[in-house]
Design a protein around this motif. Structure first.
Motif, mmCIF file in Angstrom:
data_model
loop_
_atom_site.group_PDB
_atom_site.id
_atom_site.type_symbol
_atom_site.label_atom_id
_atom_site.label_comp_id
_atom_site.label_asym_id
_atom_site.label_seq_id
_atom_site.Cartn_x
_atom_site.Cartn_y
_atom_site.Cartn_z
ATOM 1 N N UNK A 81 0.159 -0.801 0.425
ATOM 2 C CA UNK A 81 0.148 -0.163 -0.411
ATOM 3 C C UNK A 81 0.634 1.396 -0.057
ATOM 4 N N UNK A 82 1.865 1.215 0.590
ATOM 5 C CA UNK A 82 2.904 2.067 0.281
ATOM 6 C C UNK A 82 3.534 2.394 -0.622
ATOM 7 N N UNK A 83 3.528 1.767 -1.655
ATOM 8 C CA UNK A 83 3.943 2.157 -3.555
ATOM 9 C C UNK A 83 3.367 3.536 -3.680
ATOM 10 N N UNK A 84 4.239 3.713 -4.702
ATOM 11 C CA UNK A 84 2.910 4.528 -5.433
ATOM 12 C C UNK A 84 3.713 4.630 -7.252
ATOM 13 N N UNK A 85 2.528 4.263 -7.780
ATOM 14 C CA UNK A 85 1.454 3.969 -6.922
ATOM 15 C C UNK A 85 1.205 2.302 -6.339
ATOM 16 N N UNK A 86 0.393 2.140 -5.650
ATOM 17 C CA UNK A 86 0.508 1.623 -4.533
ATOM 18 C C UNK A 86 0.168 -0.282 -5.316
ATOM 19 N N UNK A 87 0.541 -1.104 -4.901
ATOM 20 C CA UNK A 87 0.595 -2.351 -5.066
ATOM 21 C C UNK A 87 -0.729 -3.346 -5.821
ATOM 22 N N UNK A 88 -1.318 -3.860 -6.509
ATOM 23 C CA UNK A 88 -2.273 -5.212 -5.786
ATOM 24 C C UNK A 88 -2.116 -6.111 -6.945
ATOM 25 N N UNK A 89 -2.550 -7.126 -6.197
ATOM 26 C CA UNK A 89 -2.849 -9.002 -6.627
ATOM 27 C C UNK A 89 -3.746 -9.150 -6.864
ATOM 28 N N UNK A 90 -3.816 -9.821 -7.752
ATOM 29 C CA UNK A 90 -5.342 -11.156 -8.081
ATOM 30 C C UNK A 90 -4.825 -11.836 -7.448
ATOM 31 N N UNK A 91 -5.439 -12.520 -6.312
ATOM 32 C CA UNK A 91 -5.623 -14.298 -5.879
ATOM 33 C C UNK A 91 -6.559 -14.269 -5.166
ATOM 34 N N UNK A 92 -6.572 -16.187 -4.271
ATOM 35 C CA UNK A 92 -7.321 -16.165 -3.796
ATOM 36 C C UNK A 92 -7.173 -15.628 -1.776
ATOM 37 N N UNK A 93 -7.694 -15.046 -1.828
ATOM 38 C CA UNK A 93 -7.597 -14.023 -0.072
ATOM 39 C C UNK A 93 -7.503 -15.239 0.136
ATOM 40 N N UNK A 94 -8.326 -16.401 0.786
ATOM 41 C CA UNK A 94 -8.409 -17.211 1.986
ATOM 42 C C UNK A 94 -6.973 -18.135 1.442
ATOM 43 N N UNK A 95 -6.913 -18.643 0.680
ATOM 44 C CA UNK A 95 -5.259 -20.018 0.437
ATOM 45 C C UNK A 95 -4.457 -18.566 0.887
ATOM 46 N N UNK A 97 -3.981 -16.976 2.633
ATOM 47 C CA UNK A 97 -4.163 -16.289 4.412
ATOM 48 C C UNK A 97 -4.165 -17.747 5.517
ATOM 49 N N UNK A 98 -3.966 -18.391 4.394
ATOM 50 C CA UNK A 98 -3.907 -19.762 5.743
ATOM 51 C C UNK A 98 -2.599 -20.249 4.996
ATOM 52 N N UNK A 99 -2.224 -19.492 3.970
ATOM 53 C CA UNK A 99 -0.485 -20.301 3.968
ATOM 54 C C UNK A 99 0.865 -19.002 5.023
ATOM 55 N N UNK A 100 0.227 -18.021 4.859
ATOM 56 C CA UNK A 100 0.492 -16.538 5.618
ATOM 57 C C UNK A 100 0.899 -17.472 7.252
ATOM 58 N N UNK A 101 0.171 -18.055 7.609
ATOM 59 C CA UNK A 101 -0.485 -18.457 8.865
ATOM 60 C C UNK A 101 -0.268 -19.851 9.324
ATOM 61 N N UNK A 102 0.214 -20.396 8.578
ATOM 62 C CA UNK A 102 1.033 -21.915 8.301
ATOM 63 C C UNK A 102 2.619 -21.294 8.031
ATOM 64 N N UNK A 103 3.070 -20.646 7.932
ATOM 65 C CA UNK A 103 4.186 -20.401 7.842
ATOM 66 C C UNK A 103 4.190 -19.228 9.039
ATOM 67 N N UNK A 104 4.008 -18.562 9.428
ATOM 68 C CA UNK A 104 3.896 -17.767 10.661
ATOM 69 C C UNK A 104 4.525 -19.060 12.231
ATOM 70 N N UNK A 105 3.318 -19.698 12.501
ATOM 71 C CA UNK A 105 3.426 -21.047 13.051
ATOM 72 C C UNK A 105 4.804 -21.948 12.976
ATOM 73 N N UNK A 106 4.991 -22.045 11.813
ATOM 74 C CA UNK A 106 6.419 -22.596 10.970
ATOM 75 C C UNK A 106 7.464 -22.080 12.109
ATOM 76 N N UNK A 107 7.877 -21.075 12.006
ATOM 77 C CA UNK A 107 8.462 -19.827 12.042
ATOM 78 C C UNK A 107 8.717 -19.939 13.494
ATOM 79 N N UNK A 108 7.507 -19.158 14.064
ATOM 80 C CA UNK A 108 7.497 -19.774 15.875
ATOM 81 C C UNK A 108 7.760 -21.258 16.319
ATOM 82 N N UNK A 109 7.857 -21.963 15.682
ATOM 83 C CA UNK A 109 8.398 -23.218 15.976
ATOM 84 C C UNK A 109 9.802 -23.411 15.914
#
Length: 201
Positions: A81-95, A97-109
């Protein structure tokens, strides 16, 4: 004195009655939940759009970007959002977020908090006891922790410092295969200390 007379005497003085503000609990709004920059929450005059396969679709309004995302049955997500102009991507947001949360759990582990464990020795300690203490130190080192070794001198023992130096050297020699010197042996009043760290693989 009658009650009416008491009230008249009270209000006859120059007292100011301050109004008390009444706050209705229902009027207290709950704090708004954080809204992710997705779909209709993406509101910029212009955005740089990245397609679902990583292709650059150019600069356009956020409304046009939402329409293109809808054509793919996917979501419009603002990845920068802070880029000029902001950069957006077309994706499956549910998938996404799932992959992002999985990576965060693995990093904490995989995250390990290094601690400094202390092992105390004496100048008169026997070789068998040194080996026993060294086994405990080996466990600490193999768990990824540092080990502070301290030879404690009492009374007249300080007149034979070389004995404590020999004890420290024997201890460090036993752990030489798994430990490296993080802080060389040094004197601190009646203590002869050293800090060992796990040997880098």
């Amino acid at each position: 004195m009658r009650r009416a007379d008491c009230c008249a005497l009270f209000f006859s003085r120059n007292w100011r009655v301050l109004p008390i503000a009444y706050i209705n609990p229902r009027d207290q709004r709950r704090p708004e939940k954080r809204r992710d920059p997705i779909n209709e929450n993406v509101r910029f005059p212009e955005v740089r759009l990245i397609g679902p396969n990583g292709e650059n679709l150019g600069i356009m309004s956020s409304r046009e970007a939402n329409q293109i995302a809808a054509q793919h049955n996917l979501d419009l997500y603002c990845i920068s959002p802070k880029a000029n102009p902001p950069v957006c991507k077309i994706l499956d947001y549910g998938k996404y977020r799932f992959e992002q949360q999985k990576a965060e759990k693995q990093a904490k582990k995989n995250q390990h908090k290094t601690e400094v464990k202390q092992i105390q020795l004496t100048p008169q300690i026997g070789l068998h006891d040194i080996e026993t203490k060294a086994r405990k130190g080996r466990e600490f080192l193999e768990d990824g922790n540092k080990v502070e070794v301290a030879v404690i001198f009492r009374g007249r023992q300080l007149s034979h410092k070389e004995v404590g130096v020999d004890v420290m050297n024997k201890f460090m020699e036993i752990l030489a295969d798994v430990a490296q010197v993080d802080k060389a042996p040094y004197w601190e009043e009646k203590w002869y200390r050293a800090i060992l760290a796990p040997k880098k693989k």
